[in-house]
Design an enzyme around this catalytic site. Structure first.
Site, mmCIF file in Angstrom:
data_model
loop_
_atom_site.group_PDB
_atom_site.id
_atom_site.type_symbol
_atom_site.label_atom_id
_atom_site.label_comp_id
_atom_site.label_asym_id
_atom_site.label_seq_id
_atom_site.Cartn_x
_atom_site.Cartn_y
_atom_site.Cartn_z
ATOM 1 N N ASP A 71 0.872 -1.187 0.000
ATOM 2 C CA ASP A 71 0.000 0.000 0.000
ATOM 3 C C ASP A 71 0.900 1.225 0.000
ATOM 4 O O ASP A 71 1.363 1.657 1.067
ATOM 5 C CB ASP A 71 -0.879 0.031 1.263
ATOM 6 C CG ASP A 71 -2.186 -0.693 1.084
ATOM 7 O OD1 ASP A 71 -2.861 -0.445 0.093
ATOM 8 O OD2 ASP A 71 -2.540 -1.505 1.961
ATOM 9 N N ARG A 141 -7.268 11.075 1.026
ATOM 10 C CA ARG A 141 -6.779 9.992 0.155
ATOM 11 C C ARG A 141 -7.477 10.025 -1.204
ATOM 12 O O ARG A 141 -7.015 9.387 -2.153
ATOM 13 C CB ARG A 141 -7.016 8.640 0.829
ATOM 14 C CG ARG A 141 -6.298 8.473 2.151
ATOM 15 C CD ARG A 141 -6.802 7.249 2.901
ATOM 16 N NE ARG A 141 -6.487 6.018 2.199
ATOM 17 C CZ ARG A 141 -7.081 4.854 2.460
ATOM 18 N NH1 ARG A 141 -8.048 4.781 3.374
ATOM 19 N NH2 ARG A 141 -6.734 3.763 1.791
ATOM 20 N N LYS A 171 -9.022 1.455 -6.158
ATOM 21 C CA LYS A 171 -9.796 1.009 -5.001
ATOM 22 C C LYS A 171 -10.659 2.158 -4.473
ATOM 23 O O LYS A 171 -10.383 3.320 -4.767
ATOM 24 C CB LYS A 171 -8.866 0.486 -3.902
ATOM 25 C CG LYS A 171 -7.894 1.525 -3.331
ATOM 26 C CD LYS A 171 -6.928 0.886 -2.344
ATOM 27 C CE LYS A 171 -6.044 1.938 -1.694
ATOM 28 N NZ LYS A 171 -5.037 1.351 -0.793
ATOM 29 N N HIS A 184 -12.584 -0.748 8.430
ATOM 30 C CA HIS A 184 -11.684 -1.474 9.321
ATOM 31 C C HIS A 184 -12.406 -1.864 10.608
ATOM 32 O O HIS A 184 -12.034 -2.841 11.257
ATOM 33 C CB HIS A 184 -10.469 -0.614 9.697
ATOM 34 C CG HIS A 184 -9.526 -0.379 8.565
ATOM 35 N ND1 HIS A 184 -9.692 0.659 7.677
ATOM 36 C CD2 HIS A 184 -8.407 -1.043 8.164
ATOM 37 C CE1 HIS A 184 -8.714 0.622 6.784
ATOM 38 N NE2 HIS A 184 -7.917 -0.393 7.060
ATOM 39 N N ASP A 255 -9.977 -6.284 -0.095
ATOM 40 C CA ASP A 255 -9.314 -5.569 0.974
ATOM 41 C C ASP A 255 -8.977 -6.614 2.039
ATOM 42 O O ASP A 255 -9.414 -7.773 1.954
ATOM 43 C CB ASP A 255 -10.231 -4.470 1.530
ATOM 44 C CG ASP A 255 -9.460 -3.250 2.007
ATOM 45 O OD1 ASP A 255 -8.265 -3.390 2.318
ATOM 46 O OD2 ASP A 255 -10.061 -2.159 2.094
#
Length: 504
Positions: A71, A141, A171, A184, A255
């Site tokens: 990443d 991001r 992504k 997450h 992911d």
């Protein structure tokens, strides 16, 4: 008929685990010999450019075609530069500058950096449209909130990056931008209609595919307009939408499967099987057991699903074949990676970060900071940093703080950090009337406590300088500077502007 062991090897080929340490553990070497398709590197595996290149070379000794992934987005999410923070400002900064040629150049330079380590696949760029400014995990991001702009910059970044001979990955399909929950931690739901998805979230993925992106990562997202299953486990989304409607024929990856969005629903083996049935080709496993037992348990779960008829053997073979195709693509582009270090452009990251700086104008809007040449700070300030919860996507990255960056120009600069629940600092005691006060925030618009302390600081000290390193909110303070990035490059660019070092 299937050759004995062929299914077992294919089941390992579609797995991509992480591991501990800066040298390959014995279990990773054994698994690569048994058919493991590749590994995923994190900051914990990185020991400088030479050390990382040596690690990758050791992996390839066991399996020359291993797909080594990482990443490396630049900006707040970096693995190769985690120890000192990224020398690139990140996607939102590129979107704000708005120069696709610059985005292509930055993508190429990040590709050169990744390629110099011998890495096959980079899980970047983020092509999500940051539709909700409260988004806790995408934010800076993303290239921005406009689908057309995100599409153009996504394509430019991919073209530049892959020209360096390394595979890019768009992504998080079908779009993680319209969420207020971090996958997450739990499963987010995108409640947009199919029409909104088509107009807002899907265009950057279409543009990425048109630009030739080699991989797409599915997000752990529930999108009821498409399916009730999380996207990673949905055949309607992976095969029906991504493969058949959008026409993507490259590598589809999950992911990390230990993320609670899916880990709370199924055990790891079940997640892997369901993802493969849905049409995914690679199952990413960020955390593995010390001796690799968990990886072999995943292999066994996949093999069992084939034997029981839940997972067609042809589907597993197709997925493994795509892993080998990506490895072959990488091998064919060795020439593009030659001389990567020599081709680096010195100072491009800092220049990009500087171009993304915006300062509030009297009308409350934001204008390019480079047009303002008067130094804001001439004496060493007190920098109060208000910090919130840190996304797991950022990992171990430790960028230069604004206080540290200012101290490079104004020795004596002091820094104080305040987190949620901390008592507010006594500004009168810490910063007397003769000492400038700077308050640094990240996504203050998402944190009520941060906005409250910021307002209190500005009331107590109307001359407060405010620096927002995340998504900008309403300007406040004597000077309001937005960096549109939380990286070492962005901190240094902000410090140079605040001290007048940018002029000339």
């Amino acid at each position: 008929m299937t050759v004995a062991g062929e299914v077992e090897r294919a089941a390992l080929t579609v797995l991509q685990p992480g591991f501990e340490g800066t040298v390959p553990p014995d279990w990773v070497r054994r698994a690569l010999a048994d058919g493991l398709g590749g590994v995923l590197l994190f900051a914990r595996n990185v020991a400088g450019p030479a050390g990382t290149a040596a690690l990758v070379a050791a992996l390839r000794e066991e399996s020359p075609g291993a797909v080594v992934a990482i990443d490396e987005e630049g900006g707040s999410v970096t693995r190769l530069e985690a120890a000192g923070g990224s020398s690139w400002p990140g996607n939102l900064a590129l979107g704000v500058v708005g120069d696709e040629t610059l985005t292509r150049r930055v993508g190429r330079q990040i590709g050169r950096m990744v390629g110099a380590a011998g890495i096959t696949l980079d899980y970047a760029p983020v092509v999500d449209v940051n539709a909700d400014p409260r988004n806790p995990v995408i934010g800076v991001r993303s290239f921005g909130s406009d689908p057309d702009e995100v599409s153009r910059h996504s394509a430019a970044w991919i073209e530049g990056f892959q020209s360096a001979g390394v595979a890019a990955c768009a992504k998080h399909f079908p779009g993680h931008g319209d969420t207020v929950i971090d996958s997450h931690l739990e499963l987010p739901t995108v409640r947009a209609s199919r029409d909104v998805l088509e107009r807002r979230d899907l265009p950057p993925f279409r543009a990425s595919i048109a630009a030739g992106v080699r991989a797409v990562m599915c997000g752990h997202l529930r999108v009821p307009a498409l399916d009730d299953e999380p996207a990673t486990l949905s055949r309607a989304i992976v095969t029906g939408l991504l493969r058949e409607e959008l026409g993507f024929d490259g590598l589809v990856v999950t992911d990390a499967i230990e993320m609670q969005a899916v880990a709370a629903l199924h055990d790891p083996g079940e997640i892997a099987v369901r993802a493969l049935v849905a049409g995914v080709d690679v199952v990413c496993v960020g955390v593995s057991s010390a001796q690799g037992e968990s990886v072999y348990a995943l292999r066994d779960a996949i093999v069992r699903a084939v034997r029981e008829g839940r997972l067609p053997e042809e589907r597993l073979a197709e997925a493994a074949g795509r892993v080998h195709e990506l490895a072959a693509w990488y091998a064919e582009r060795a020439g593009d990676r030659a001389g990567a270090a020599a081709g680096a452009v010195e100072g491009l990251g800092l220049a990009t970060a500087a171009a993304a700086l915006r300062v509030a104008d009297p009308a409350g809007g934001l204008r390019p900071a480079e047009a303002v040449e008067t130094p804001v700070l001439e004496a060493a300030p007190l920098v109060v940093r208000l910090y919130g919860w840190r996304s797991q996507a950022v990992g171990r990255a430790t960028p230069l703080t604004l206080a540290e960056a200012l101290a490079e120009h104004l020795p004596g600069t002091a820094g104080v950090e305040v987190g949620p629940g901390d008592a507010p600092p006594d500004l009168a005691a810490l910063a007397g009337p003769g000492r400038p006060l700077v308050v640094a925030v990240h996504d203050a618009g998402r944190h009520e406590w941060m906005r409250r302390l910021l307002d209190e600081a500005v009331r107590a000290r109307p001359d407060t300088v405010v620096v927002e390193t995340g998504v900008p909110g309403p300007p406040c303070g004597r000077v309001y500077l937005a960096t549109h990035g939380a990286s070492t490059a962005s901190a240094r660019a902000a410090a140079r502007w605040l001290t007048g070092r940018h002029a000339g």
